[in-house]
Write an enzyme that holds these catalytic residues in place. Structure first.
Site: not given
Length: 222
Positions: A118, A172, A203
């Protein structure tokens, strides 16, 4: 000289001759990914030191200015302007210092893998593609490129042929899969050896992905 970034360290094997620097996501810490090391089930003859740095604590605009560990501020949910580019550059510089200290201590750059999830993946891209020495690989998980339009002019040739594994969850809800894929396609268009993997997850990371990462690490470092 002490690194500006504190980190959690996990050793696999007795005499590590390779290093994985793994950067966490927003609001997490280096502790978040440290438990993944045994999950990778790396062979005993592969001796690797894993370093999980803690991002600095800063206010994050989209979270009402709350203080949390973040590699950069997120000012809006619009991906064009999502990453605060000054923060991205500042964090990339901190991680660069950490890696350069490891190289000075004798770890060859080509035995260093730069990984990030991320926000951490944004920093891995930012630093890895501009780093002046060839790295062992770049691992970009559930992430995107900050200012992709600047990459062609800012990239360094040292990592033009560095292997990259780019992985993303199809569902996600934080960083759309399409954004991860467009980063991969951009890199492939610029001639980078980037591999794409997608998984039926949100995610986060999943077991199948961890197994693929393990195989990839073994190929890079074996």
């Amino acid at each position: 000289m002490n690194s500006a970034l504190p980190f959690v360290e996990v050793l696999h094997g007795n005499k590590p001759d390779a290093l994985v620097v793994w950067l966490h996501g927003l609001g997490d810490s280096g502790n978040g990914f440290a438990p993944i090391v045994p999950e990778l089930k790396l062979p005993q003859n592969l001796s690797v030191r894993f370093v999980f740095p803690h991002a600095p604590v800063r206010p994050v605009t989209i979270n009402n200015g709350m203080q949390m560990r973040a590699w950069y501020d997120i000012k809006s949910l619009d991906f064009e302007n999502r990453a605060d580019s000054e923060g991205v550059e500042a964090s990339a510089a901190l991680v660069k210092t950490l890696i350069e200290e490891e190289i000075e201590k004798g770890m060859p750059a080509e035995r260093i893998i730069l990984a990030g999830f991320s926000q951490g993946g944004v920093i891995a891209y930012q630093l890895g593609l501009r780093f002046e020495q060839k790295l062992g690989g770049i691992l970009a998980l559930s992430t995107y490129l900050s200012q992709p339009e600047l990459l062609e002019s800012q990239r360094h040739s040292a990592n033009q042929h560095t292997e990259m594994l780019i992985a993303h969850g199809l569902y996600d809800e934080v960083i759309p899969c399409a954004l991860g894929k467009s980063a991969c396609e951009k890199l492939q268009a610029l001639g980078y050896p980037a591999q794409w993997r997608e998984y039926p997850m949100q995610h986060n990371v999943c077991m199948e992905e961890i197994q693929d990462i393990s195989q990839w690490l073994q190929k890079r470092l074996g």
